[in-house]
Design a protein around this motif. Structure first.
Motif, PDB file in Angstrom:
ATOM      1  N   ASP A 132      69.609  51.747  18.466  1.00 34.34           N
ATOM      2  CA  ASP A 132      69.841  52.342  16.538  1.00 34.34           C
ATOM      3  C   ASP A 132      70.948  52.238  16.385  1.00 34.34           C
ATOM      4  N   VAL A 133      72.809  53.169  16.869  1.00 34.17           N
ATOM      5  CA  VAL A 133      73.513  52.978  16.742  1.00 34.17           C
ATOM      6  C   VAL A 133      74.266  51.200  16.380  1.00 34.17           C
ATOM      7  N   PHE A 134      74.238  50.843  18.027  1.00 30.50           N
ATOM      8  CA  PHE A 134      74.578  49.320  16.778  1.00 30.50           C
ATOM      9  C   PHE A 134      74.108  48.654  16.382  1.00 30.50           C
ATOM     10  N   LEU A 135      72.580  48.979  16.516  1.00 31.26           N
ATOM     11  CA  LEU A 135      71.553  47.508  14.844  1.00 31.26           C
ATOM     12  C   LEU A 135      72.302  48.002  13.579  1.00 31.26           C
ATOM     13  N   ALA A 136      72.650  49.398  13.781  1.00 37.12           N
ATOM     14  CA  ALA A 136      72.666  49.923  12.206  1.00 37.12           C
ATOM     15  C   ALA A 136      73.861  49.131  11.780  1.00 37.12           C
ATOM     16  N   LEU A 137      74.943  49.457  13.007  1.00 39.97           N
ATOM     17  CA  LEU A 137      76.489  48.774  12.782  1.00 39.97           C
ATOM     18  C   LEU A 137      76.296  47.221  11.653  1.00 39.97           C
ATOM     19  N   ASP A 138      75.147  46.533  12.923  1.00 38.61           N
ATOM     20  CA  ASP A 138      75.312  44.778  13.058  1.00 38.61           C
ATOM     21  C   ASP A 138      74.715  44.743  11.524  1.00 38.61           C
ATOM     22  N   CYS A 139      73.207  45.204  11.244  1.00 37.44           N
ATOM     23  CA  CYS A 139      72.968  45.473   9.764  1.00 37.44           C
ATOM     24  C   CYS A 139      74.096  45.409   8.611  1.00 37.44           C
ATOM     25  N   LEU A 140      74.674  46.652   8.622  1.00 34.44           N
ATOM     26  CA  LEU A 140      75.242  46.976   8.047  1.00 34.44           C
ATOM     27  C   LEU A 140      76.748  46.265   7.638  1.00 34.44           C
ATOM     28  N   LEU A 141      77.556  45.785   8.535  1.00 36.55           N
ATOM     29  CA  LEU A 141      78.484  44.701   8.182  1.00 36.55           C
ATOM     30  C   LEU A 141      77.864  43.891   8.023  1.00 36.55           C
ATOM     31  N   ALA A 142      76.996  42.953   8.370  1.00 35.25           N
ATOM     32  CA  ALA A 142      75.941  42.053   8.195  1.00 35.25           C
ATOM     33  C   ALA A 142      75.862  41.604   6.449  1.00 35.25           C
ATOM     34  N   GLU A 143      75.073  42.530   5.586  1.00 35.03           N
ATOM     35  CA  GLU A 143      74.569  43.278   4.558  1.00 35.03           C
ATOM     36  C   GLU A 143      75.720  44.073   3.351  1.00 35.03           C
ATOM     37  N   ARG A 144      76.996  44.369   4.101  1.00 34.92           N
ATOM     38  CA  ARG A 144      78.107  45.020   3.213  1.00 34.92           C
ATOM     39  C   ARG A 144      79.373  44.330   3.772  1.00 34.92           C
TER      40      ARG A 144
END
Length: 554
Positions: free
Chosen positions: A211-223
């Motif tokens: 989840d840590v890297f999936l959350a980072l992936d989403c964060l960097l894509a959306e922000r």
């Protein structure tokens, strides 16, 4: 090591170019033993000497490789620096996410749970899990461990539960044959399990490592603003052992490279050179050819596992007597959980400090197995294997012949082993010395049994270690392995503390059940791997030794 051996001039030129590489992407290719980790440490030192702040260089690698990388970097760096951003994917990924948790929509105090913690959580909610089409076969811990492993693999490949369900539905609607329908239904049920797993973690305010890297992936894509902030903060990024990274982890590199391409990747080989070429079409590639490890190989033929363990321990004892550094001796296992215990016991017999690492390795250490044997027999007097170990190991040390007679009495009278001990005191089959040892066992058992129901698991485990004398015996033993044994017992006590913190209303019996499930499933207890104490021979899984050098390997 590279810094100690002569290097051919063309090779030296390539290494110097990599060390002094400035702006832009670079891929360093090299087989195991070509000194890639050393090269990264030297490049970090070169960048800092050129005026780059040490904290503006991000260095990522496997847990074991980064320990060596940090050690070499600290030795090579001159002058003061604020901090070093050198760590494993897991450590640095969690740190980055925690620093930007609010932007990611997460509680800044989220917990990242390991396999053992998640296993315990799911075992407590077994009746809530969709497992109708999965065969438990009396071993729910083993089944759940396998399912958790698959969840982790899917998250590493960036495949979520919804995508998995869509794939199965597509197969189902495509007119699957009768033979495939059951497989499809099992896959749909697994997608349900995957969803339930994530829901249970979310309800507890927790994540798993994927989840840590999936959350980072989403964060960097959306922000994009957060992405640019991280990319600009780290002027340079280096990755050791790129081949060990997952798709989800490489997605982080891809996102950051779009704003700052100053990346250096060290790669042993495989298909990821194509990934690099696609990400950085104009990137440079350098290949290291000279290897610095050329071991001598011998083969032994042993009659069984015990003979093999004794042969290894005897050879290690001979090496140490000849002046070999114990920290440069390593024993490799295909499966440390099942094979490590025999070698650990053989090393203990010879007074050799031995640190076994890997999933459940802690639970294979002789002193920890002794403590767990007492916990198990206290929780279940019918556990004859645990009772036998508690009786035959220090401090009781009942002789094998007396144990055999004791076991016979218990079986004939249909008693558990504790009841058998009480009956044995009246039997003429035992000499006075054996009776004294049995009485000592019953005295310790009675006192510990009375306290078990009254104390929290963490307090009880620490008191048990002291009362049974496991720690005291190690403390006053004039043998070189004492420090390693004490670390093992302390680690067991820390596990009990961590478990009690999570399970505030849990009992000591619950903690024993947790330990049994973790051992049975072959997953690593919460808290990660402890470093070996100085002067210890190391034992680890074959795949874990990558990136580490030893003078002698068995």
């Amino acid at each position: 090591m590279p810094e100690q051996q002569s290097i051919a001039q063309p090779e030296a030129d390539r290494r110097r170019r990599a060390t002094e590489h400035g702006e832009g992407p670079l891929l360093v290719l090299g087989a195991a033993g070509t000194g890639k980790t050393e090269l990264l440490a030297r490049r970090l030192a070169h960048l800092v000497a050129a005026g780059v702040a040490a904290e503006r260089v991000l260095v990522i690698g496997s847990t074991r490789a980064t320990a060596r990388l940090r050690e070499r970097s600290e030795a090579l760096l001159e002058g003061a620096y604020e901090e070093l951003w050198i760590g494993s994917w897991e450590t640095l990924g969690e740190r980055l996410l925690r620093e930007h948790s609010e932007a990611a929509g997460l509680d800044p105090f989220f917990d990242v749970l390991g396999p053992a913690e998640r296993l315990a959580m799911l075992l407590d909610r077994l009746d809530q899990l969709p497992l109708r089409r999965h065969e438990i076969r009396g071993n729910p811990a083993g089944l759940l461990a396998r399912l958790l492993s698959r969840v982790d693999s899917l998250k590493a490949d960036r495949v979520g539960a919804t995508s998995l369900e869509e794939r199965a539905r597509s197969r189902e609607s495509g007119g699957a044959e009768e033979a495939d329908r059951e497989s499809i239904q099992r896959e749909l049920e697994f997608a349900e399990f995957y969803t339930a797993h994530d829901r249970i973690l979310a309800e507890a305010g927790s994540l798993d490592q994927g989840d840590v890297f999936l959350a980072l992936d989403c964060l960097l894509a959306e922000r994009p603003d957060i992405r640019r902030q991280i990319a600009s903060h780290f002027q340079y990024l280096m990755v050791d052992e790129l081949e060990e990274s997952s798709k989800a982890q490489r997605a982080l590199l891809e996102a950051l490279a779009s704003d700052n391409p100053n990346h250096l990747y060290a790669l042993e080989g495989g298909e990821l050179d194509g990934w690099f070429a696609n990400l950085h079409p104009a990137g440079e590639t350098l290949e290291l050819e000279q290897r610095f490890r050329n071991p001598t190989i011998r083969f032994w033929r042993c009659g069984n596992e015990r003979a093999q363990a004794q042969a290894v321990a005897r050879e290690v004892e001979h090496l140490l007597a000849g002046g070999a550094d114990p920290e440069q001796v390593c024993v490799l296992f295909a499966d440390p959980a099942n094979q490590g215990g025999a070698v650990a016991g053989a090393m203990e017999e010879r007074g050799i400090s031995f640190h076994l690492s890997g999933p459940t390795a802690l639970l294979q250490r002789p002193e920890v197995r002794d403590a767990i044997a007492w916990l198990r027999v206290l929780a279940d007097p019918d556990d004859s294997a645990a009772a036998a170990r508690a009786l035959t190991r220090p401090p009781i040390e009942l002789r094998p012949g007396d144990l055999a007679r004791l076991t016979t009495i218990a079986r004939r009278r249909k008693l558990d082993m504790v009841g058998g001990c009480e009956a044995a005191l009246d039997s003429p089959q035992f000499q006075p010395e054996a009776r004294e040892r049995i009485q000592a066992f019953l005295k310790l058992y009675g006192a510990a049994s009375a306290a078990m129901e009254e104390r929290r698991a963490d307090v009880f485990v620490r008191r048990l270690i002291e009362r049974v004398g496991l720690r005291r015996q190690r403390l006053f033993a004039a043998q070189p392995e004492v420090a390693e044994r004490l670390l093992g017992l302390s680690r067991l006590a820390e596990l009990a503390t961590a478990w009690t913190r999570r399970e505030t209303h849990g009992s000591t019996r619950g903690f024993v059940a947790y330990l049994s499930a973790v051992a049975e499933a072959g997953v690593e207890p919460a808290g990660g791997e402890e470093p070996p104490s100085p002067g210890s021979v190391q034992g680890m899984a074959v795949e874990a030794v990558k990136g580490i050098g030893f003078d002698h390997v068995f």
